[in-house]
Design a protein around this motif. Structure first.
Motif, PDB file in Angstrom:
ATOM      1  N   CYS A   1      -6.903   2.267   3.785  1.00 57.65           N
ATOM      2  CA  CYS A   1      -6.246   3.513   3.398  1.00 57.65           C
ATOM      3  C   CYS A   1      -7.051   4.217   2.307  1.00 57.65           C
ATOM      4  O   CYS A   1      -7.114   5.447   2.274  1.00 57.65           O
ATOM      5  CB  CYS A   1      -4.826   3.254   2.895  1.00 57.65           C
TER       6      CYS A   1
ATOM      7  N   PHE B   1       0.345  -6.314   1.134  1.00 63.95           N
ATOM      8  CA  PHE B   1      -0.977  -6.929   1.022  1.00 63.95           C
ATOM      9  C   PHE B   1      -1.020  -7.911  -0.144  1.00 63.95           C
ATOM     10  O   PHE B   1      -0.265  -7.763  -1.116  1.00 63.95           O
ATOM     11  CB  PHE B   1      -2.059  -5.863   0.777  1.00 63.95           C
TER      12      PHE B   1
ATOM     13  N   CYS C   1      -4.349   0.041   0.149  1.00 69.73           N
ATOM     14  CA  CYS C   1      -5.170  -1.013   0.719  1.00 69.73           C
ATOM     15  C   CYS C   1      -6.567  -0.443   0.968  1.00 69.73           C
ATOM     16  O   CYS C   1      -6.772   0.773   0.929  1.00 69.73           O
ATOM     17  CB  CYS C   1      -4.547  -1.533   2.010  1.00 69.73           C
TER      18      CYS C   1
ATOM     19  N   CYS D   1       0.866  -1.171   0.000  1.00 74.05           N
ATOM     20  CA  CYS D   1       0.000   0.000   0.000  1.00 74.05           C
ATOM     21  C   CYS D   1       0.909   1.228   0.000  1.00 74.05           C
ATOM     22  O   CYS D   1       1.831   1.322   0.809  1.00 74.05           O
ATOM     23  CB  CYS D   1      -0.878  -0.027   1.247  1.00 74.05           C
TER      24      CYS D   1
HETATM   25 ZN   LIG Z   1      -2.730   1.051   3.535  1.00 72.57          ZN
END
Ligand SMILES: [Zn+2]
Ligand SMILES: [Zn+2]
Length: 133
Positions: free
Chosen positions: A65, A32, A62, A25
């Motif tokens: 976020c 991730f 992500c 991210c």
């Molecule tokens: Zn993130």
């Protein structure tokens, strides 16, 4: 249901983009699994000057976020800062994934101009004017 922010991206492109940032991210820097990453498009209205390079318009983030970016919101200035911090090769990979190749600068007139000169010298070789005298 979420509307994709970057319509027109193929799954292959989307995957290549996520791989380009190494599955992390860009906001929280956590790793991730690729399907959990989302592509955020930086507001074009406020980011007009960089429209030529599509990689400068996106962030790979992500889910949490991504929500954070939209809810807070994260200022475009800060989003841009993330873009500008990208390592060179990440940028290259993103551009490749998006099918963007920055062209080395060359004024479009150059080739036309040299062709014109060639044409000119073909018909009027240097020195030909003296012969007419
Ligand atoms: Zn993130
Ligand atoms: Zn977004």
């Amino acid at each position: 249901m979420q509307v994709p922010e970057y319509p027109g991206l193929t799954r292959v492109q989307e995957r290549a983009i996520k791989i380009a940032v190494e599955g992390t991210c860009e906001l929280c820097s956590e790793y991730f699994a690729l399907p959990l990453l989302e592509i955020h498009r930086i507001s074009r209205r406020l980011y007009r000057e960089m429209v030529r390079d599509p990689s400068a318009r996106i962030l790979v983030v992500c889910g949490p976020c991504h929500q954070h970016i939209h809810r807070l919101p994260v200022r475009v200035k800060d989003q841009r800062a993330i873009v500008s911090r990208r390592p060179y090769f990440v940028r290259q990979e993103l551009r490749k994934a998006l099918g963007y190749t920055p062209k080395p600068y060359s004024p479009p007139e150059t080739s036309a101009l040299s062709e014109m000169y060639e044409e000119y010298f073909y018909h009027f070789p240097p020195g030909s004017f003296r012969l007419g005298g």
